[in-house]
Scaffold this motif. Structure first.
Motif, short mmCIF file in Angstrom:
data_model
loop_
_atom_site.label_atom_id
_atom_site.label_comp_id
_atom_site.label_asym_id
_atom_site.label_seq_id
_atom_site.Cartn_x
_atom_site.Cartn_y
_atom_site.Cartn_z
N ALA A 1 0.84 -1.20 0.00
CA ALA A 1 0.00 0.00 0.00
C ALA A 1 0.88 1.25 0.00
N ALA B 1 -1.83 4.91 3.62
CA ALA B 1 -1.68 3.46 3.47
C ALA B 1 -2.08 2.79 4.77
N VAL C 1 -4.91 1.44 0.06
CA VAL C 1 -4.57 2.86 -0.13
C VAL C 1 -5.88 3.61 -0.12
#
Ligand SMILES: *Cc1c(COP(=O)(O)O)cnc(C)c1O
Length: 370
Positions: free
Chosen positions: A67, A183, A201
């Motif tokens: 992420a 993230a 994300v």
């Protein structure tokens, strides 16, 4: 010899058992449906998680490290760029920067605190700085509004590492809503944990979200459309279905963590030699971890183990003292070095009972009382 464990640090099996019928129903739903990747559960979880974070998009990916790295890549961070990161964090924060070919540069924690602040970041800005990557360590937002202002003023990307901060707030705004993107990790031990790996994300930026959607799936939104040098980092249907169950419990779980933190605060406040975590005005931590400081940390930890109380150290050294980043570490002893020698994470889980917390507090009090 250590006593048998009376208070586990975190019992993940118990978290499953506490809501087993709901997890089992989610499993059944996915198995009956017969769709394992990029299906309806992911779509539903992404919508629900974006809403929880107060942003337009959530894009599920394989884990928290991905992420971070995918968000950096989608935002155009790469070789020649410098990214400011906390000295004191889990190594993933730095690895993501290295993975995209950028250079991580350490910011020391604020004196007396755990997180970096906008003032510390302002001092560390350099001509190649392109992004700031604060970590909401232990579940407390790292100076969100001030960092957002600073990054806006300097034209820098603000990417939040919110892997420990699901549901945390500052000034009533949720972690993940301060930066251009954030993230999250759904590693099992996180406040919002899967039964395996997962991450996301989150962002308000339509183009950035779409780019992460491509990068996670071979560079395209649809099969055999490869527009980018993408990879494979997806959140599967089973984990998404489990996470929907867990997300519905997040507020209650975080409230239970707050009750544990309150009990620690009430019972341990004022012990000479022990420093409790500080919660500045306007902050509502997610209490991913409850971290105390003590000059005799190792002795305290051994004492607690003998009483059956499991504790951990998050983290034993600043990232620049580990081999891969040793070239980034100052020669002198830093604030982060000192912090790492003193910190101890007490048991923390939404399932700890008041009796268990009392048992921890008895053992800690006993250590400081001759
Ligand atoms: C857990 C964590 C990560 C990485 O998440 P994974 O899902 O394990 O890859 C990144 N940053 C921080 C601060 C974390 O605590």
């Amino acid at each position: 010899m250590n006593a048998p464990v009376a208070v586990p640090f975190l019992d993940l099996g118990a978290l499953y058992r506490a809501d087993a019928p709901d997890y089992d129903a989610a499993y059944r739903r996915v198995m009956d449906h017969g769709w394992w990747i990029q299906g309806p559960e992911l779509q539903a979880f992404e919508a629900e998680f974006a809403q929880a974070c107060g942003v337009a998009h959530a894009v599920g990916v394989g884990n928290g490290l991905d992420a971070l790295a995918l968000a950096l890549r989608a935002a155009g961070i790469g070789p020649g760029h410098e990214v400011l990161v906390p000295a004191h964090t889990f190594i993933a924060t730095w690895l993501a920067v290295a993975q995209v070919g950028a250079v991580p540069r350490a910011v020391e924690p604020a004196p007396g605190g755990f997180n970096i602040t906008a003032a510390g970041v302002a001092r560390a800005l350099g001509p190649h700085t392109r992004a700031v990557l604060p970590v909401h360590l232990y579940g407390q937002v790292a100076d969100g509004p001030a960092l957002a202002d600073l990054c806006r003023a300097h034209g820098l990307l603000l990417l939040e590492d919110a892997a420990q901060a699901h549901g945390a707030q500052q000034d009533r705004r949720p972690a993940g809503s301060f930066g251009t993107a954030a993230a999250f990790s759904f590693y099992p031990g996180k406040n919002l944990g899967a039964f395996g790996d997962g991450g996301a994300v989150v962002t308000d930026d339509d183009a950035l979200a779409e780019r992460v959607r491509k990068l996670r799936n071979y560079g395209g939104l649809q099969r055999y459309q490869h527009e980018e040098l993408g990879g494979n980092s997806r959140l599967d249907e089973l984990q998404a279905a489990f996470l929907r169950v867990r997300l519905a419990r997040l507020a209650a779980h975080n409230a239970a963590r707050q009750a544990v933190a309150t009990q620690y605060q009430q019972r341990l406040d004022g012990l000479p030699g022990l420093t409790l975590p500080d919660v500045p005005p306007g902050h509502q931590p997610a209490w991913h971890l409850y971290v105390v400081r003590c000059a005799h940390r190792d002795a305290l930890q051994a004492h607690l183990a003998r009483q059956g109380v499991q504790t951990l150290v998050h983290y034993p050294r600043p990232v620049y003292r580990f081999a891969p980043f040793a070239a980034h570490g100052p020669a002198h002893r830093t604030l982060a070095d000192a912090l790492c020698d003193e910190i101890l994470s007490l048991p923390m889980s939404p399932l700890l009972t008041p009796d268990q917390v009392d048992r921890v507090c008895d053992a800690v009090t006993d250590f400081f009382t001759p």
